[in-house]
Design an enzyme around this catalytic site. Structure first.
Site, short mmCIF file in Angstrom:
data_model
loop_
_atom_site.label_atom_id
_atom_site.label_comp_id
_atom_site.label_asym_id
_atom_site.label_seq_id
_atom_site.Cartn_x
_atom_site.Cartn_y
_atom_site.Cartn_z
N ASP A 436 6.44 0.35 -11.09
CA ASP A 436 6.20 0.67 -9.68
C ASP A 436 6.75 -0.48 -8.85
OD1 ASP A 436 5.16 1.78 -7.38
OD2 ASP A 436 3.08 1.29 -7.82
N GLU A 439 11.40 -1.50 -5.56
CA GLU A 439 12.49 -1.31 -4.57
C GLU A 439 13.31 -2.58 -4.38
OE1 GLU A 439 9.27 -0.25 -4.25
OE2 GLU A 439 9.94 1.74 -4.84
N ASP A 574 4.06 7.57 -3.21
CA ASP A 574 2.72 7.61 -2.61
C ASP A 574 2.58 8.72 -1.57
OD1 ASP A 574 2.13 5.50 -4.24
OD2 ASP A 574 2.67 4.00 -2.75
C1 NAG Z 1 5.94 8.29 1.12
C2 NAG Z 1 5.81 9.72 0.79
O1 NAG Z 1 5.71 10.56 1.65
N1 NAG Z 1 5.81 10.00 -0.50
C3 NAG Z 1 5.70 11.32 -1.09
C4 NAG Z 1 4.57 12.16 -0.57
O2 NAG Z 1 4.60 13.50 -0.82
C5 NAG Z 1 5.75 14.20 -1.24
C6 NAG Z 1 5.38 15.30 -2.19
O3 NAG Z 1 4.09 15.27 -2.64
C7 NAG Z 1 6.80 13.34 -1.85
O4 NAG Z 1 8.00 14.05 -1.96
C8 NAG Z 1 6.98 12.09 -1.04
O5 NAG Z 1 8.03 11.32 -1.52
#
Ligand code: NAG
Ligand code: NAG
Ligand code: NAG
Ligand code: NAG
Ligand code: NAG
Ligand code: NAG
Ligand code: NAG
Ligand code: NAG
Ligand code: NAG
Length: 893
Positions: A436, A439, A574
């Site tokens: 995790d 980045e 997240d």
């Molecule tokens: C930061 C963010 O929005 N992350 C994820 C949250 O929800 C969707 C799907 O559940 C993801 O595609 C996002 O990247």
């Protein structure tokens, strides 16, 4: 897992000088001089030319470079490589060590290639067209190429309402918007983001679909970039790359006129096919941030089993660490001997265990923290701009250093840390790795002049919020070097063109390693930032491989670059426990699995941040059963959301897991195919119905594998779903009746209660299903098969099955079976090198109109008692009970 909400937007807008540059007036850029092509030279599959600035420099974001070199190679009959570089300067290029490029076939004849490179010399412009139709697929047309030290622009015309897919990672619709749309690629630790902003991963590939064919365009560049898609009165629809470094390095992929998945296979030829994963990894995974101690972890395991919900793999987030330092356990909360007991328990029950490892290592000179001391001794840290001391950030454990994956000694360092901490004999014998924050994420706001101060202010590492359990609490009672790139004249902190980075203030270095941080080979983060997560992925994959040589690895990462799928899987990061995040997850997994070749993908089921609800969690459990990687995970401050917490959620999970487990061999076979040739594991509807324009925008339904159509309920309180059924036969997965009649169109599926999900079989499939689900994948492999024959409208069907030991990279024994059905006869052929050890319990023929008179097995009539026919459903059931160890045929009259 992520920083606490309170810190999130603390410094938004603090740096006025970073306000987005307003220069991007398209008219101004189109007025730039562009280049003239000179000394055009062709030899076999290659064309080279000198490009010379064609007029007065426009210097929009720096000085136009006067002389460029063009190199075009027909690498195969379906792939053209176009490279534009500055011959006088060693500009950065994505290293082969990170993304190995494919070999060109030097005997390729341009005359027989499916796509052709066309150009004009003055001004220089180029296009790619499909040879069979002369349709132009990519054309720089009237948009001059701009090539400056820190700004590159290429712009192509597109058809109106173009169907563009890819350019991830993103949370937008699977078919990208074509109006006023910007996609930014710059790895970012995203949390609670507005839709459309940059995320963790970077995949500068798009597929464009037309009813006349599907092609692909891949820009191999890891620098920050904005890709803009827009439609205006004056220019029509266009796609424009705005890149802040590197070179122009395009692969054009011809795809096919008839089969959209062909372009996916061609893209896999460039970036590699996805890794095969262990059979067990298709089981259910449970995780959360916020398990307080080892007792919690153990209780979750027993509670799953008590609720009769299959749990394959238990995970633990950073909670287990001592002061959030990687490669440590907290002796009071997660003592090693008790954690080892949990791992032993799991393994003795054919279950598995995964732990999180972050890249950032706590900066603790002289404190006896081994992982830091050993890394310091080996000198493996990413360096600050002066190349003398480590670059410091502030992450979970406080002030940290970051491993430099370009340093040739880092792999040994990482292997050794994995070997020691995850030792089966003295440490924690994990079965998979979870990486995790790569980045890489840093909580330090830019400028991060005093990471110590910022770590103190942000209370890193955060204190525990509960007291430790009694350490004796009983558990389980009942049961190569780069060339140097000269950036001396560049402003790498604040380049003239500002990509729309959403991190913190928008500075490239905000919340991450500085862009001027230096790697062992002299490369700087300005160029390689977007590769960090992928390089950690490779190092972790290798470290896991070193622990268990010859065995496939399960490594789940957050940040990725093109090609990452050859080594790791990924979760979508997240998300929140919100209905729109459930919906967006479908476009997210489709992007990863059907375009970017990272098929081992899933979103956090029931949502990571905030509190889920019973209905959301029930629907998400159902949808999540069709993510290739199925994991329930949530945040430390959220309410518990294990599937057994609510009766309806438990029921929904049991139902969906039963379907999933019966399909594991089918999806395992799809993974094997993907690994072999890049055929996608998930399919958007248009991959299978490329002429049906109604399917092009659909991302609320998808095919799991080739032929399982999933049409979930995605709206709160809804008990029906409007599902699109293209022109083919479809059969309900559960009751096997044909649910659709020829014509195609929207079908209103009603009474979808909270514990069920509409799943259909596309006609034309023969499915090797397990007869029923199981509590572990080990048990599943001891369960008999049943073969379901679902004919297409033309009366035929086919399918395949691949089986091996489920874990070896090069299995000693393999079983490959093909199923074909026509004229009411199913023929099963195969090589059964790997013993299935089970029977074929029965064959079920769907869509049977009239009561059959007789059924033959291998030409011999079977007894009447072995057949049963359901006229209303049109299902003929033939009980067989024969060992699944050789081919056979079953026919009916
Ligand atoms: C930061 C963010 O929005 N992350 C994820 C949250 O929800 C969707 C799907 O559940 C993801 O595609 C996002 O990247
Ligand atoms: C190739 O380019 C030339 C010059 O612009 C143009 O006349 C010709 O039509 C192009 N061919 C195709 C197939 O696009
Ligand atoms: C799209 O074009 C409009 C009109 O020229 C312009 O205002 C807008 O900024 C453009 N958007 C993008 C993302 O390029
Ligand atoms: C384009 O999008 C930007 C950012 O979302 C917005 O500010 C702007 O008004 C839009 N412009 C047009 C022409 O739609
Ligand atoms: C396990 O289940 C018991 C009984 O329902 C419950 O009290 C406990 O909170 C659960 N623990 C965990 C960690 O799920
Ligand atoms: C190098 O840079 C770092 C970070 O800015 C600083 O802490 C360190 O003192 C510098 N070292 C030297 C020798 O200048
Ligand atoms: C989630 O629920 C818990 C417990 O009821 C509560 O303390 C917390 O504030 C809730 N979180 C949110 C974001 O609503
Ligand atoms: C769903 O029903 C609940 C309870 O009646 C209500 O509070 C909620 O607003 C409804 N949601 C939607 C999207 O209609
Ligand atoms: C939900 O629907 C399914 C499929 O129609 C049905 O089998 C099941 O009994 C229903 N469950 C409840 C609780 O109504």
């Amino acid at each position: 897992m992520h920083l606490r909400t309170a810190l999130k937007f603390a410094v938004l807008g603090q740096f006025a000088f970073l306000v987005r540059a307003g220069v991007s007036d398209p008219a101004q850029l189109d007025a730039c001089p562009g280049y003239k092509a000179k000394n055009v030279f062709t030899l076999g599959p290659k064309l080279t030319a000198d490009l010379v600035l064609a007029g007065k420099a426009c210097n929009v974001y720096g000085t136009d470079i006067e002389h460029l070199k063009l190199e075009v190679t027909y690498e195969s009959s379906s792939r053209i490589h176009v490279k534009i570089t500055d011959p006088s300067d060693a500009r950065y290029e994505v290293p082969e060590s990170v993304l190995p490029r494919p070999q060109a076939n030097l005997f390729t004849s341009p005359h027989f290639a499916a796509i052709q490179f066309n150009y004009t010399t003055s001004p220089f412009s180029f296009s790619i067209f499909r040879a069979s139709t002369h349709e132009v697929l990519f054309s720089t047309g009237a948009h001059p190429i701009i090539f400056e030290p820190q700004y590159l622009r290429v712009k192509t015309d597109l058809p109106a309402n173009a169907n563009i897919y890819g350019l991830g990672e993103h949370t937008d619709t699977f078919r990208l918007p074509t109006h006023n749309y910007t996609r930014t690629l710059w790895s970012r630790d995203a949390y609670g983001v507005p839709q459309g902003t940059n995320l963790y991963g970077n995949h500068p590939i798009y597929f464009e679909h037309r009813t006349t064919g599907t092609h692909g365009v891949f820009l191999v560049n890891s620098n920050g970039m904005d890709i803009k898609i827009n439609d205006t009165e004056s220019t029509g629809t266009t796609l424009e790359y705005n890149v802040i470094g590197g070179i122009l390095d395009f692969y054009f992929l011809a795809g096919s006129e008839t089969d959209p998945t062909e372009v996916a296979r061609q893209y896999a030829d460039v970036v590699g096919t996805p890794a095969e994963v262990p059979y067990w990894s298709f089981g259910l995974h449970q995780c959360r941030f916020g398990y307080q101690n080892f007792v919690d972890v153990a209780n979750v395991i027993t509670n799953y089993s008590a609720a009769s919900i299959p749990l394959e793999t238990m995970w633990t987030d950073i909670d287990y660490m001592y002061k959030r330092r990687i490669f440590t356990v907290d002796p009071d909360y997660f003592p090693l001997n008790r954690m080892r007991e949990i791992v032993d328990y799991l393994h003795s029950h054919n279950q598995h265990f995964v732990l999180m490892t972050d890249p950032a290592v706590a900066y603790l000179p002289g404190e006896g923290y081994g992982p830091f001391d050993r890394g310091t001794a080996a000198d493996v840290w990413l360096k600050a701009a002066n190349n003398s001391s480590p670059f410091l950030g502030a992450v979970w454990p406080g002030v940290t250093v970051f491993p430099d994956w370009f340093n040739p000694k880092t792999q040994d360092y990482w292997n050794n840390e994995f070997e020691m901490f995850y030792s089966p004999d003295t440490g924690l014998d994990i079965d998979g790795a979870w990486i995790d924050m790569n980045e890489p994420s840093s909580f330090c706001n830019y400028p991060c002049t005093d990471p110590f101060e910022q770590a103190r202010e942000q209370d890193l590492p955060p204190a525990r919020t509960s007291s430790p359990p009694d350490p004796n609490t009983p558990i389980f009672e009942t049961t190569t070097l780069q060339k140097r790139v000269d950036h001396s004249h560049d402003d790498v902190q604040n380049p003239p063109y500002h990509i729309a980075n959403f991190a913190g203030s928008g500075a490239l270095s905000d919340k991450t390693a500085y862009t001027d941080a230096i790697h062992a080979n002299g490369l700087i983060e300005y160029d390689t930032h977007n590769l960090y997560g992928t390089m950690m992925s490779t190092a972790t994959h290798n470290a896991m491989l070193a622990r268990r040589p010859g065995q496939r690895t399960l490594v789940i990462t957050r940040s990725t670059f093109a090609g990452a799928g050859t080594r790791v899987g990924k979760w979508l990061g997240d998300n929140f426990s919100q209905w729109d995040h459930l919906r967006q997850s479908l476009s997210g997994i489709l992007g990863m699995a059907s375009v970017f070749h990272i098929p081992m993908v899933g979103a956090d089921i029931c949502g990571y941040a905030e509190n889920t609800t019973e209905t959301l969690c029930a629907r998400w459990a159902s949808v999540g059963a069709f993510y290739p990687f199925m994991r329930n995970h949530n945040a430390d401050t959220s309410i518990s959301q294990e599937f057994y917490r609510w009766p309806t959620v438990a029921e929904a999970a049991r139902n969906a897991l039963d379907i999933r487990y019966r399909l594991i061999d089918y999806i395992y076979t799809a993974f094997h195919q993907a690994h072999t040739d890049g055929t996608p594991v998930l399919n958007p509807l248009w991959y299978k119905f490329p002429k049906d324009a109604n399917t092009f925008g659909i991302d609320t339904q998808f095919f799991f594998g080739d032929s399982i159509l999933v049409s979930p309920v995605l709206e709160e309180n809804a008990t029906s779903v409007s599902a699109y059924y293209p022109d083919e036969a479809f059969y309900d997965f559960q009751d096997l009746s044909r649910t659709y009649v020829k014509g195609g169109g929207v079908v209103e599926l009603t009474d979808v209660n909270l514990t069920s999900i509409p799943v259909a079989i596309k006609g034309g499939a023969v499915l090797p299903l397990r007869e029923k689900g199981a509590m572990t994948t080990t048990q599943l492999r001891e369960t008999d098969f049943e073969i379901v024959v679902a004919p297409a409208l033309d009366g035929t069907a086919s399918g395949s099955l691949y089986l091996d030991d489920g874990i070896s990279i090069t299995p000693k024994t393999k079983t490959t079976v093909s199923f074909t059905y026509s004229h009411q006869k199913l023929t099963v052929k195969g090589t059964f090198g790997h013993p299935t050890g089970v029977d074929v319990a029965r064959v079920r023929f769907l869509g049977v109109q009239n009561a059959p008179r007789s059924v033959k097995l291998n030409g011999q009539a079977v007894s009447k008692s072995a057949m049963s026919f359901d006229l209303t459903k049109g299902v003929l059931d033939v009980s067989l009970k024969i060992p699944f160890s050789r081919g056979f045929s079953v026919e009916y009259q």
